[in-house]
Design an enzyme around this catalytic site. Structure first.
Site, PDB file in Angstrom:
ATOM      1  CG  HIS A  39      -2.265  -0.613   0.898  1.00 46.88           C
ATOM      2  ND1 HIS A  39      -2.429  -1.972   0.823  1.00 46.88           N
ATOM      3  CD2 HIS A  39      -3.475  -0.064   0.599  1.00 46.88           C
ATOM      4  CE1 HIS A  39      -3.687  -2.235   0.499  1.00 46.88           C
ATOM      5  NE2 HIS A  39      -4.341  -1.094   0.353  1.00 46.88           N
ATOM      6  CE  LYS A 104      -7.735 -10.078  11.567  1.00 46.38           C
ATOM      7  NZ  LYS A 104      -7.576  -9.536  12.927  1.00 46.38           N
TER       8      LYS A 104
END
Lengths: 185, 279
Positions: A39, A104
């Site tokens: 990322h 999550k």
């Protein structure tokens, strides 16, 4: 419990608009993996105005660092990692056309705003269900950042990958609503 | 005096690393079944069914239950009449971890704190050694995932906080952790001792089989009260709402200093992995 919704990537605005929190979805088609280090690299490329290793339009990124595949296995155990660590980077990727994220844990307000503004959704996969989720991966290949090992970006072809809609395009959050619904004083 | 070659310890640790990461205990599976019977949320029940299915696949195909195959925490009870030969205990355990994580295709998750460079073989493990009477060695390998460990805390309460302070603090810790530690969790609680001993008690309490009673009835009652409080929070499996936020609360307690009231909360995700053997 209603039947799960089957979706095929790439996702369109119409696909994500009809999803609401708590919907069970079975994802099919190509998705991409990426977690912390990948990322940061994608974010830096965007900031420098450079091309990304894959086109984000309509795509889904799965936050996962898989276990090594055993001989004969397509993909090693692959449950989601905690998403908040990607929060700093996600709004820029959503702006460039990313339609879905799988992880999550709760997202930041900035990410939720970006999902509302650009029509994207956040899915939860069951944390710890790594063996089950890996079986839904039919093909896997590294497309960028091989040096990052488990964190390299992989293109996965998935069949009925089970996920749950946690944030929809209307700004709802299942982590908040779910807890409220079952809370007892 | 009994002689034991440390090579045997290496072999046992290797096997335990692989078994623990692929074969979820029967006690955990039974706890999933109990939760399935009591859970009100349809979505939460689907998640619990997924966890059962996941455990079945992992065991049958001998693959990791969760991709986070953890920090290898190793408890050794070494009989004082054992004489170890052929090398040293620490290196024997390191080698067992190395082999287990390599041969079991388990993820290597240990890195330098600053550079984040991976050590490459999941060493070092965390080793807790205790000298006990007898001429046997008991080894427990308990791989510990990062997500739930991150939600754990040691708190130095004040004696006046009392039992109510313990209840409040443990429930609050679980509430603040939300979905992060992969609920349904098992909550290990250590009370008393010193700062580091409280943490170790909390970790050790997790090794007790799920569904078993605390040897101390007073603590058993406290475990039940805290569990009820936790499961009223509504967090549920994966934090998506439901009754099953935790499967169990386990407490270990020992005396503490007259000025202190240490409390440690060690949160364990549903991938509650530990295997043991005796040599």
């Amino acid at each position: 419990m209603s039947e799960p919704i089957r979706l095929r990537t790439p996702l369109t605005d119409e696909d994500v608009e009809r999803l609401k929190i708590g919907d069970r979805v079975l994802l099919n088609g190509v998705i991409y993996t990426g977690r912390d280090a990948a990322h940061k690299r994608l974010f830096d490329l965007l900031r420098e105005g450079k091309a990304l290793p894959f086109d984000l339009k309509g795509q889904i990124i799965y936050y996962v660092g898989p276990a090594p595949a055993k001989p004969g296995q397509v993909f090693g155990s692959a449950g989601p990692t905690t998403s908040y660590r990607m929060d700093a980077y996600s709004p820029s990727l959503i702006e460039k056309g990313l339609k879905g994220m799988i992880g999550k844990g709760m997202r930041s307000q900035d990410v939720k705003e970006a999902m509302k503004r650009h029509k994207a959704v956040y899915f939860a996969a069951t944390g710890g269900a790594g063996a089950l989720l890996a079986k839904r991966v039919k093909k896997a290949r590294i497309i960028a950042y091989e040096d990052l090992g488990p964190e390299a970006i992989r293109e996965l072809e998935v069949e009925d990958l089970p996920v749950i809609v946690v944030n929809d395009v209307r700004g709802n959050d299942l982590y908040i609503e779910g807890e409220k619904k079952y809370h007892k004083d | 005096m009994r002689e034991i070659d440390v090579k045997l310890i290496t072999a046992k640790v290797r096997d335990l690393c692989m078994e623990a990461n692929t074969d979820l205990g029967e006690d955990v599976l039974q706890a999933f079944d109990r939760a399935l019977r009591e859970e009100e949320s349809p979505l939460a029940r689907e998640i619990l069914k997924e966890l059962k299915e996941n455990a079945r696949i992992a065991k049958e195909e001998k693959v990791a239950i969760c991709q986070d195959t953890g920090f290898a925490v190793v408890f050794v009870e070494l009989g004082q009449d054992v004489h170890l030969v052929g090398g040293d205990l620490k290196e024997a355990i390191f080698e067992g971890v190395r082999q287990g994580y390599r041969d079991g295709y388990l993820r290597k998750s240990i890195c330098h704190p600053f550079t984040r460079a991976n050590t490459g073989d999941n060493t070092p493990p965390i080793i807790h050694t205790e000298i006990v009477p007898g001429e046997k060695i008991k080894i427990v390998v308990a791989p510990k995932g990062g997500g739930s460990e991150n939600m754990s805390r040691v708190m130095m309460l004040t004696p006046s906080d009392g039992v109510e302070g313990i209840k409040r603090s443990v429930i609050e810790r679980v509430r603040e952790s939300g979905s992060n530690p992969c609920p349904p969790t098992i909550v290990g609680v250590g009370i008393g001792g010193t700062f580091e001993q409280a943490a170790l008690l909390a970790k050790k309490s997790l090794l007790r089989p799920l569904g078993s009673k605390n040897a101390d009835p007073e603590l058993g009652k406290l475990e039940a009260e805290i569990l009820t409080g936790i499961n009223k929070l509504g967090i549920g499996p994966q934090g998506l709402g439901g009754r099953t936020t935790s499967l169990a609360v386990h407490i270990l307690m020992m005396p503490c200093h007259i000025a202190s009231f240490p409390l440690a909360v060690n949160i364990q995700c549903h991938a509650h992995r530990h295997k043991e053997t005796e040599i």
